[in-house]
Design a protein around this motif. Structure first.
Motif, PDB file in Angstrom:
ATOM      1  N   SER A 210       8.999   7.817  15.056  1.00  0.00           N
ATOM      2  CA  SER A 210       9.148   8.146  13.632  1.00  0.00           C
ATOM      3  C   SER A 210      10.053   9.364  13.505  1.00  0.00           C
ATOM      4  O   SER A 210       9.679  10.469  13.902  1.00  0.00           O
ATOM      5  N   VAL A 211      11.249   9.148  12.980  1.00  0.00           N
ATOM      6  CA  VAL A 211      12.211  10.241  12.801  1.00  0.00           C
ATOM      7  C   VAL A 211      12.064  10.783  11.386  1.00  0.00           C
ATOM      8  O   VAL A 211      12.115  10.029  10.415  1.00  0.00           O
ATOM      9  N   PHE A 212      11.886  12.089  11.296  1.00  0.00           N
ATOM     10  CA  PHE A 212      11.799  12.742   9.997  1.00  0.00           C
ATOM     11  C   PHE A 212      13.154  13.362   9.684  1.00  0.00           C
ATOM     12  O   PHE A 212      13.424  14.526   9.996  1.00  0.00           O
ATOM     13  N   MET A 213      14.004  12.561   9.100  1.00  0.00           N
ATOM     14  CA  MET A 213      15.395  12.942   8.884  1.00  0.00           C
ATOM     15  C   MET A 213      15.474  13.824   7.644  1.00  0.00           C
ATOM     16  O   MET A 213      15.578  13.328   6.518  1.00  0.00           O
ATOM     17  N   GLU A 214      15.444  15.126   7.876  1.00  0.00           N
ATOM     18  CA  GLU A 214      15.343  16.062   6.758  1.00  0.00           C
ATOM     19  C   GLU A 214      16.376  17.179   6.790  1.00  0.00           C
ATOM     20  O   GLU A 214      16.378  18.037   5.903  1.00  0.00           O
ATOM     21  N   PHE A 215      17.259  17.177   7.797  1.00  0.00           N
ATOM     22  CA  PHE A 215      18.231  18.261   7.913  1.00  0.00           C
ATOM     23  C   PHE A 215      19.650  17.713   8.003  1.00  0.00           C
ATOM     24  O   PHE A 215      19.882  16.571   8.414  1.00  0.00           O
ATOM     25  N   GLN A 216      20.603  18.568   7.644  1.00  0.00           N
ATOM     26  CA  GLN A 216      22.019  18.241   7.774  1.00  0.00           C
ATOM     27  C   GLN A 216      22.741  19.452   8.357  1.00  0.00           C
ATOM     28  O   GLN A 216      22.546  20.581   7.908  1.00  0.00           O
ATOM     29  N   LYS A 217      23.564  19.198   9.369  1.00  0.00           N
ATOM     30  CA  LYS A 217      24.265  20.286  10.025  1.00  0.00           C
ATOM     31  C   LYS A 217      25.401  20.796   9.150  1.00  0.00           C
ATOM     32  O   LYS A 217      26.146  20.011   8.554  1.00  0.00           O
ATOM     33  N   GLN A 218      25.559  22.123   9.123  1.00  0.00           N
ATOM     34  CA  GLN A 218      26.583  22.762   8.300  1.00  0.00           C
ATOM     35  C   GLN A 218      27.799  23.164   9.146  1.00  0.00           C
ATOM     36  O   GLN A 218      27.772  23.123  10.380  1.00  0.00           O
ATOM     37  N   GLU A 219      28.856  23.569   8.468  1.00  0.00           N
ATOM     38  CA  GLU A 219      30.091  23.967   9.155  1.00  0.00           C
ATOM     39  C   GLU A 219      29.871  25.138  10.110  1.00  0.00           C
ATOM     40  O   GLU A 219      30.521  25.245  11.136  1.00  0.00           O
ATOM     41  N   ASP A 220      28.949  26.039   9.753  1.00  0.00           N
ATOM     42  CA  ASP A 220      28.709  27.212  10.601  1.00  0.00           C
ATOM     43  C   ASP A 220      27.711  26.945  11.725  1.00  0.00           C
ATOM     44  O   ASP A 220      27.321  27.859  12.457  1.00  0.00           O
ATOM     45  N   GLY A 221      27.277  25.684  11.859  1.00  0.00           N
ATOM     46  CA  GLY A 221      26.351  25.333  12.919  1.00  0.00           C
ATOM     47  C   GLY A 221      24.893  25.420  12.532  1.00  0.00           C
ATOM     48  O   GLY A 221      24.017  25.030  13.314  1.00  0.00           O
ATOM     49  N   SER A 222      24.614  25.914  11.354  1.00  0.00           N
ATOM     50  CA  SER A 222      23.225  26.009  10.902  1.00  0.00           C
ATOM     51  C   SER A 222      22.757  24.674  10.336  1.00  0.00           C
ATOM     52  O   SER A 222      23.546  23.735  10.173  1.00  0.00           O
ATOM     53  N   PHE A 223      21.473  24.598  10.019  1.00  0.00           N
ATOM     54  CA  PHE A 223      20.900  23.377   9.447  1.00  0.00           C
ATOM     55  C   PHE A 223      20.264  23.684   8.101  1.00  0.00           C
ATOM     56  O   PHE A 223      19.517  24.651   7.964  1.00  0.00           O
TER      57      PHE A 223
END
Length: 620
Positions: free
Chosen positions: A236-249
């Motif tokens: 079960s993947v909890f897909m809740e984040f997206q990577k940003q240009e600066d490497g953060s989420f």
């Protein structure tokens, strides 16, 4: 329960939880040039996980056909397969962890009857540098689910170093419990979604001695070790984040759930047998092999070969059913590879005749309820496999006989086997490994590059016009494209102009200007005309002329500007000046007479680009 029972039970269960049941997508992904095959259940769902609105709503369930090329050489043990089905359910900004884990646990224990004490769970241990906490929320949900089922559930860390520790729930880092298309967070490009996941494992039993009898016996046993005691049956993947240009989420606007569970692996858990090949997805094929060889699958000596044949024929049939045909590139390369690998392993158990095509009806019956198109097209699919078997069997026999003479297999010999007998490098590499002579792909590529350099030096400027090599059959196909061009202009009109070609020893591809698909009657007329010209044994004449003189004489040219002022004109006909059917500027090589060309078939027609069609021809 059969594989079909499990699939239906899963779809029915989640349909009862207000999920829309959608059919499997094609095994070849549509509108996705980044990958050759659908390798996971979520691939067709990516646009919706990224925010597009799914036409069926926010709750989706399916069973997706998948093929993983990276597992071809792993097939032969009790759990690796190339083709498999992935049971999947999705929440697109709807429910989240509590509902997902509760429904999954209920399905596994109540619907399938798996004992709760045989199930284990893993969760994400967090990553401080990314600002993502360990998944204690999932741990709390799992603890309650196990407790309600009467199972004590302790959460433990560092299982890789400390082993089970009496735990039921285990924390792992992003190498095990993080999911994105790009893998671990560091590999994800900006904009890519991902998130922590929670996996479920089935325990086949400590008392069976998997760990003690394996090569990992001196290492701690835990759910993610490879001793065979545990098998992952759901994620079960909890897909809740997206990577940003600066490497953060940063959190996604909507939290999604992406579940995937291997149907065949769940089937093995239901059987309480770690061998996925004993499920009903494989056993009908294996029973056929037992009858053919008069050997039992229980015999260790034949198990590996039986598994390879069963997996590869199933994969070949399902790929071919979705439109893939054997070739030397892209999807066709992998279809050819599994067919040829299956043939080799059939010979290892003394099956010398073609059998893969005989197995097509068995595969069709396995999938009759869910993929009825396999049965509908069974005869055509059997023909695809039998033609490839016939093409490869002689090459395999010659190559194997040559290998027997070699004290050592190196890259040079591997290339010689490929060049002389058409013997695939991958099979040579496998055989070398079996002999304790590891062979690196680099050695083969170096030998191939050296041969290519030598060939270019020896015949610089000789072979042009989209030819892969200078073999006899390639030369015949090249000349046949001249006949094809002439036949297309005769049947469709003088607007037809060549737009490109690519010719190998197995087929010729020809692009030409035309605004619509050819009808069956038109294709038949083109093929018939070509074969009439072949049967007429017309001579091929080569003349060196000034380019303008050649063009005024009616010669056709593909990209006129690329030719020098003085050109070679190849004319097919009784008289190059007054009685000819084809006259073209070309760089060769060609046959001297059309009678040298075998009868051909035009076996495929499709769009190439706007206003350009593409046809394929090959020897009958």
């Amino acid at each position: 329960m059969t594989i079909n029972d499990i699939r239906k039970s899963y779809l029915d269960f989640f349909e009862a939880q207000s999920h829309a049941v959608v059919p499997s997508s094609n095994i070849v992904p549509e509108n996705d040039p980044t990958t050759l095959f659908t390798g996971s259940g979520m691939q067709p769902m990516v646009p919706y996980l990224l925010g597009e609105t799914h036409p069926k709503g926010t709750r989706i369930v399916d069973s997706q056909k998948c093929f993983r090329t990276q597992d071809i050489e792993e097939v032969g043990d009790n759990r690796h397969t190339t083709f498999f089905e992935m049971l999947g359910n999705w929440s697109l900004g709807d429910y989240f962890k509590k509902d997902q884990l509760t429904w999954l646990f209920t399905f596994l224990t109540s619907e399938l009857g798996l004992p709760a004490e045989r199930l284990y769970a893993t969760v994400f241990s967090g990553n401080k540098s990314l600002g993502i906490d360990q998944d204690d929320e999932s741990v709390d949900i799992w603890k309650k689910l196990f407790s309600d089922a009467g199972v004590r559930a302790e959460a433990k860390k560092h299982a890789e170093e400390k082993g089970m520790q009496g735990g039921r729930i285990f924390y792992y880092d992003e190498t095990k419990n993080w999911w994105s298309r790009a893998g671990v967070p560091d590999n994800m490009p900006p904009g890519e979604p991902g998130g922590p996941d929670s996996e479920v494992f089935y325990d086949f039993g400590e008392d069976r001695g998997f760990h003690e009898l394996s090569e990992w016996k001196d290492q701690p046993c835990h759910v993610n070790c490879d001793c065979g005691r545990f098998i992952e049956i759901g994620n079960s993947v909890f897909m809740e984040f997206q990577k940003q240009e600066d490497g953060s989420f940063e959190p996604l606007a909507h939290k999604n759930v992406d579940f995937g569970g291997g149907l065949e692996r769940i089937g093995a858990a239901v059987l309480d047998n770690p061998d996925v090949f004993r499920t009903t997805g494989f056993m009908p094929i294996i029973r056929f092999l037992e009858e053919k060889t008069k050997r039992s699958y229980d015999e260790i000596e034949v198990q590996h070969s039986f598994r390879v044949i069963a997996d590869h024929v199933r994969a070949a049939v399902m790929m071919a059913s979705d439109g893939v045909r054997p070739s030397n590139k892209e999807q066709g390369y992998f279809l050819r590879r599994v067919i040829r690998r299956g043939i080799r392993y059939a010979k290892l158990v003394n099956i010398d005749e073609s059998i893969l095509s005989d197995l097509v009806p068995i595969v069709a019956k396995i999938y009759a309820d869910v993929y009825p198109e396999v049965a509908v097209n069974a005869q055509e699919l059997a023909t695809v496999l039998s033609q490839e078997e016939a093409k490869f069997s002689k090459a395999l026999d010659r190559g194997l006989a040559e290998i027997e003479k070699l004290p050592k297999i190196d890259g040079v010999m591997a290339f010689k086997l490929y060049e002389t007998y058409g013997f695939p490098f991958e099979l040579t590499q496998e055989i070398a490994a079996e002999r304790g002579q590891p062979l690196e792909r680099r050695e083969f590529d170096d030998a191939r590059a050296a041969h290519a350099k030598k060939s270019r030096t020896a015949s610089a400027g000789r072979f042009k016009g989209g030819l892969q090599d200078s073999s006899e059959i390639t030369t015949q196909y090249h000349t046949a494209t001249h006949l094809l061009h002439a036949a297309l202009r005769k049947v469709l009109g003088d607007h037809v102009q060549q737009k490109g070609s690519h010719i190998t020893a197995e087929r010729a591809r020809f692009d030409f200007s035309h605004g619509q698909a050819l009808s069956e009657d038109e294709l038949n007329a083109v093929e018939s005309q070509i074969n009439k010209w072949i049967a007429a044994a017309l001579p091929m004449t080569a003349q060196t002329l000034l380019k303008q003189t050649a063009l005024k004489a009616g010669a056709l040219a593909f990209f006129v500007e690329k030719y020098p002022d003085e050109v070679t004109v190849y004319t097919i006909g009784k008289d190059p000046d007054t009685d000819w059917i084809s006259k073209e500027l070309c760089g060769g090589p060609h046959v001297e007479n059309t009678g040298e060309i075998p009868p051909i078939e035009v076996f495929k027609e499709q769009a190439s680009s706007s206003g350009v069609r593409r046809v394929y021809l090959r020897a009958r």
